[in-house]
Design an enzyme around this catalytic site. Structure first.
Site, PDB file in Angstrom:
ATOM      1  N   HIS A 133       0.851  -1.187   0.000  1.00 26.20           N
ATOM      2  CA  HIS A 133       0.000   0.000   0.000  1.00 26.20           C
ATOM      3  C   HIS A 133       0.890   1.241   0.000  1.00 26.20           C
ATOM      4  O   HIS A 133       2.110   1.140   0.152  1.00 26.20           O
ATOM      5  CB  HIS A 133      -0.949   0.007   1.209  1.00 26.20           C
TER       6      HIS A 133
HETATM    7  P1  TYD Z   1      -1.586  -2.583   7.673  1.00 21.25           P
HETATM    8  O1  TYD Z   1      -0.975  -1.239   7.791  1.00 21.25           O
HETATM    9  O2  TYD Z   1      -2.530  -2.815   6.522  1.00 21.25           O
HETATM   10  O3  TYD Z   1      -0.415  -3.644   7.647  1.00 21.25           O
HETATM   11  P2  TYD Z   1       0.262  -4.420   6.423  1.00 21.25           P
HETATM   12  O4  TYD Z   1       0.234  -3.494   5.254  1.00 21.25           O
HETATM   13  O5  TYD Z   1       1.634  -4.721   6.883  1.00 21.25           O
HETATM   14  O6  TYD Z   1      -0.543  -5.631   6.206  1.00 21.25           O
HETATM   15  O7  TYD Z   1      -2.308  -2.927   9.028  1.00 21.25           O
HETATM   16  C1  TYD Z   1      -2.850  -4.209   9.284  1.00 21.25           C
HETATM   17  C2  TYD Z   1      -4.076  -4.027  10.169  1.00 21.25           C
HETATM   18  O8  TYD Z   1      -3.711  -3.443  11.419  1.00 21.25           O
HETATM   19  C3  TYD Z   1      -5.142  -3.144   9.547  1.00 21.25           C
HETATM   20  O9  TYD Z   1      -6.392  -3.755   9.786  1.00 21.25           O
HETATM   21  C4  TYD Z   1      -5.072  -1.860  10.336  1.00 21.25           C
HETATM   22  C5  TYD Z   1      -4.491  -2.273  11.659  1.00 21.25           C
HETATM   23  N1  TYD Z   1      -3.609  -1.219  12.198  1.00 21.25           N
HETATM   24  C6  TYD Z   1      -4.027  -0.449  13.273  1.00 21.25           C
HETATM   25  O10 TYD Z   1      -5.138  -0.641  13.809  1.00 21.25           O
HETATM   26  N2  TYD Z   1      -3.198   0.504  13.774  1.00 21.25           N
HETATM   27  C7  TYD Z   1      -1.969   0.735  13.230  1.00 21.25           C
HETATM   28  O11 TYD Z   1      -1.227   1.643  13.717  1.00 21.25           O
HETATM   29  C8  TYD Z   1      -1.558  -0.037  12.107  1.00 21.25           C
HETATM   30  C9  TYD Z   1      -0.227   0.191  11.447  1.00 21.25           C
HETATM   31  C10 TYD Z   1      -2.402  -1.003  11.622  1.00 21.25           C
END
Ligand code: TYD
Length: 148
Positions: free
Chosen positions: A63
């Site tokens: 992303h």
């Molecule tokens: P995401 O940033 O999409 O991680 P990746 O790209 O590594 O898979 O986050 C994964 C999940 O965690 C998403 O549902 C949002 C949640 N999240 C939070 O609630 N708080 C945060 O600070 C972060 C980074 C993610």
């Protein structure tokens, strides 16, 4: 459109993303490294999170963020961060806890090649806002290509 939906007026490029070496206090009892927001990273720190227990072969990220600046450190083990500004992509390997990668806004990022026991610590310039994410690669390509 909320504030978080806006994309920055300045155009960022891959050269804005860079490895930053952190101060280290060497000590026979164990080394110590520290980070101060606005001093060692070019933003005030609003949030920290970390990713761990990553199964072999997993990929994270996939992303971009409209406004968020981040600083990524391999606190333990190693992994790669692939950064793409819509024109070119660059792979950074993080494998030392006294180095980090600064990521400016509007960069597509993917994390892969995690070693066993890797811990990925991220400092972020904003609190979590889902509206700041661009999760669709085609939308990112359109926005990045539009000069946004
Ligand atoms: P995401 O940033 O999409 O991680 P990746 O790209 O590594 O898979 O986050 C994964 C999940 O965690 C998403 O549902 C949002 C949640 N999240 C939070 O609630 N708080 C945060 O600070 C972060 C980074 C993610």
């Amino acid at each position: 459109m909320s504030d978080a939906d806006a994309i920055p007026s300045r155009r960022f490029g891959l050269d804005d993303c860079r490895l930053i070496e952190l101060p280290t206090v060497h000590d026979r009892r164990g080394n110590l490294t520290f980070i101060e927001g606005g001093r060692h990273v070019p933003f005030d720190i609003a949030r920290s999170y970390w990713v761990y227990d990553v199964p072999g072969g997993s990929e994270r990220g996939g992303h971009a963020h409209r406004r968020l600046e981040q600083f990524i450190v391999a606190l333990a083990g190693s992994f790669d961060v692939v950064v793409d500004d819509g024109r070119e992509r660059r792979r950074f390997t993080l494998n030392r806890s006294y180095f980090g990668l600064y990521l400016c806004p509007m960069m597509w990022r993917e994390l892969d090649n995690f070693s066993s026991g890797a811990v990925c610590m991220v400092l972020a310039s904003r609190v979590y806002e889902e509206s700041d994410y661009i999760r669709d690669a085609a939308e990112f390509a359109r926005l990045a290509g539009s000069g946004a």
